[in-house]
Design a protein around this motif. Structure first.
Motif, PDB file in Angstrom:
ATOM      1  N   UNK A 104       0.859  -1.184   0.000  1.00 47.10           N
ATOM      2  CA  UNK A 104       0.000   0.000   0.000  1.00 47.10           C
ATOM      3  C   UNK A 104       0.892   1.230   0.000  1.00 47.10           C
ATOM      4  N   UNK A 105       0.692   2.100  -0.977  1.00 45.26           N
ATOM      5  CA  UNK A 105       1.395   3.373  -1.057  1.00 45.26           C
ATOM      6  C   UNK A 105       0.401   4.495  -0.816  1.00 45.26           C
ATOM      7  N   UNK A 106       0.786   5.457  -0.020  1.00 48.64           N
ATOM      8  CA  UNK A 106       0.036   6.698   0.117  1.00 48.64           C
ATOM      9  C   UNK A 106       0.846   7.711  -0.690  1.00 48.64           C
ATOM     10  N   UNK A 107       0.303   8.165  -1.826  1.00 46.16           N
ATOM     11  CA  UNK A 107       1.086   8.989  -2.753  1.00 46.16           C
ATOM     12  C   UNK A 107       0.325  10.237  -3.198  1.00 46.16           C
ATOM     13  N   UNK A 108       1.084  11.159  -3.712  1.00 44.60           N
ATOM     14  CA  UNK A 108       0.537  12.231  -4.533  1.00 44.60           C
ATOM     15  C   UNK A 108       1.100  11.977  -5.925  1.00 44.60           C
ATOM     16  N   UNK A 109       0.211  11.774  -6.885  1.00 41.32           N
ATOM     17  CA  UNK A 109       0.633  11.451  -8.244  1.00 41.32           C
ATOM     18  C   UNK A 109       0.476  12.658  -9.148  1.00 41.32           C
ATOM     19  N   UNK A 110       1.577  13.055  -9.767  1.00 34.70           N
ATOM     20  CA  UNK A 110       1.563  14.083 -10.801  1.00 34.70           C
ATOM     21  C   UNK A 110       1.546  13.334 -12.130  1.00 34.70           C
ATOM     22  N   UNK A 111       0.523  13.584 -12.920  1.00 31.00           N
ATOM     23  CA  UNK A 111       0.365  12.855 -14.178  1.00 31.00           C
ATOM     24  C   UNK A 111      -0.201  13.778 -15.248  1.00 31.00           C
ATOM     25  N   UNK A 112      -0.043  13.342 -16.480  1.00 32.92           N
ATOM     26  CA  UNK A 112      -0.702  14.002 -17.599  1.00 32.92           C
ATOM     27  C   UNK A 112      -1.727  13.009 -18.128  1.00 32.92           C
ATOM     28  N   UNK A 113      -2.992  13.430 -18.088  1.00 32.51           N
ATOM     29  CA  UNK A 113      -4.099  12.580 -18.528  1.00 32.51           C
ATOM     30  C   UNK A 113      -4.893  13.360 -19.562  1.00 32.51           C
ATOM     31  N   UNK A 114      -4.988  12.822 -20.767  1.00 38.28           N
ATOM     32  CA  UNK A 114      -5.721  13.511 -21.829  1.00 38.28           C
ATOM     33  C   UNK A 114      -5.157  14.893 -22.134  1.00 38.28           C
ATOM     34  N   UNK A 115      -3.847  15.034 -22.004  1.00 37.55           N
ATOM     35  CA  UNK A 115      -3.193  16.300 -22.299  1.00 37.55           C
ATOM     36  C   UNK A 115      -3.216  17.313 -21.163  1.00 37.55           C
ATOM     37  N   UNK A 116      -3.872  16.978 -20.058  1.00 39.38           N
ATOM     38  CA  UNK A 116      -3.958  17.885 -18.904  1.00 39.38           C
ATOM     39  C   UNK A 116      -3.108  17.361 -17.754  1.00 39.38           C
ATOM     40  N   UNK A 117      -2.279  18.243 -17.176  1.00 38.81           N
ATOM     41  CA  UNK A 117      -1.491  17.855 -16.011  1.00 38.81           C
ATOM     42  C   UNK A 117      -2.378  17.914 -14.776  1.00 38.81           C
ATOM     43  N   UNK A 118      -2.384  16.837 -14.009  1.00 36.33           N
ATOM     44  CA  UNK A 118      -3.204  16.743 -12.804  1.00 36.33           C
ATOM     45  C   UNK A 118      -2.366  16.184 -11.661  1.00 36.33           C
ATOM     46  N   UNK A 119      -2.748  16.552 -10.457  1.00 39.44           N
ATOM     47  CA  UNK A 119      -2.109  16.022  -9.257  1.00 39.44           C
ATOM     48  C   UNK A 119      -3.217  15.518  -8.338  1.00 39.44           C
ATOM     49  N   UNK A 120      -3.112  14.264  -7.930  1.00 33.46           N
ATOM     50  CA  UNK A 120      -4.142  13.656  -7.094  1.00 33.46           C
ATOM     51  C   UNK A 120      -3.523  12.840  -5.972  1.00 33.46           C
ATOM     52  N   UNK A 121      -4.153  12.878  -4.792  1.00 33.49           N
ATOM     53  CA  UNK A 121      -3.728  11.995  -3.701  1.00 33.49           C
ATOM     54  C   UNK A 121      -4.401  10.626  -3.863  1.00 33.49           C
ATOM     55  N   UNK A 122      -3.621   9.577  -3.710  1.00 36.69           N
ATOM     56  CA  UNK A 122      -4.134   8.214  -3.865  1.00 36.69           C
ATOM     57  C   UNK A 122      -3.597   7.307  -2.775  1.00 36.69           C
ATOM     58  N   UNK A 123      -4.371   6.286  -2.472  1.00 35.81           N
ATOM     59  CA  UNK A 123      -3.860   5.075  -1.854  1.00 35.81           C
ATOM     60  C   UNK A 123      -3.751   4.103  -3.032  1.00 35.81           C
ATOM     61  N   UNK A 124      -2.565   3.592  -3.256  1.00 31.97           N
ATOM     62  CA  UNK A 124      -2.345   2.667  -4.367  1.00 31.97           C
ATOM     63  C   UNK A 124      -2.064   1.290  -3.797  1.00 31.97           C
ATOM     64  N   UNK A 125      -2.832   0.319  -4.253  1.00 32.64           N
ATOM     65  CA  UNK A 125      -2.634  -1.072  -3.852  1.00 32.64           C
ATOM     66  C   UNK A 125      -1.908  -1.796  -4.983  1.00 32.64           C
ATOM     67  N   UNK A 126      -0.786  -2.395  -4.637  1.00 31.05           N
ATOM     68  CA  UNK A 126      -0.016  -3.179  -5.599  1.00 31.05           C
ATOM     69  C   UNK A 126       0.066  -4.607  -5.080  1.00 31.05           C
TER      70      UNK A 126
END
Length: 150
Positions: A104-126
């Motif tokens: 389990x990661x608690x992250x802030x993800x900076x991504x480009x989605x559909x040409x727009x840069x977004x930053x979102x907080x996630x819990x990521x399960x791997x």
């Protein structure tokens, strides 16, 4: 007397829980944490060759906009449909169950989605499964949280 025993039980459980949360990760847990960090780097670099080896053929990926398998995830990364620019990891926990590791990661993800840069907080399960001498990713799932990742 009964209240004292129950109180003592909760004190012991609290101490045990606190000790477990501060214990040093095992060698296997450290290996999984390092593999996860490397995976984020490969995703940022769009290194689909390394990701193709890491992702099991039956792997599933769950995003805010849907879920799909390995082939589509690799295609999305390669095309830049989602560019995982940077994952700021705030906390990580690993549980090993037999030959399966759940991270389990608690992250802030900076991504480009559909040409727009977004930053979102996630819990990521791997989910990783030990196969031979290595690990394969079986699942990657993003759960958006309402407060900033910490």
């Amino acid at each position: 007397m009964k209240t004292s025993i129950i109180g003592l039980f909760f004190i012991i459980m609290s101490i045990t829980s606190a000790k477990a949360q501060t214990s040093t990760p095992t060698k296997t847990e450290q290996e999984i944490i390092k593999l996860s960090k490397t995976k984020w780097d490969w995703m940022a670099d769009k290194n689909v060759d390394s990701l193709s080896v890491l992702f099991d053929e039956k792997a599933v990926f769950v995003h805010m906009g849907g879920s799909w398998g390995k082939a589509r995830e690799i295609a999305v990364i390669k095309s830049g449909g989602i560019h995982y620019k940077k994952a700021d990891i705030h906390a990580v926990a690993v549980n090993i169950i037999g030959n399966t590791a759940i991270l389990l990661n608690n992250i802030t993800l900076l991504a480009v989605v559909g040409g727009n840069e977004v930053s979102n907080p996630f819990i990521v399960t791997e989910v990783y499964v030990k196969q031979g001498s290595g690990w394969k990713m079986g699942s990657l799932s993003f759960t958006k949280i309402n407060q900033p990742a910490q």
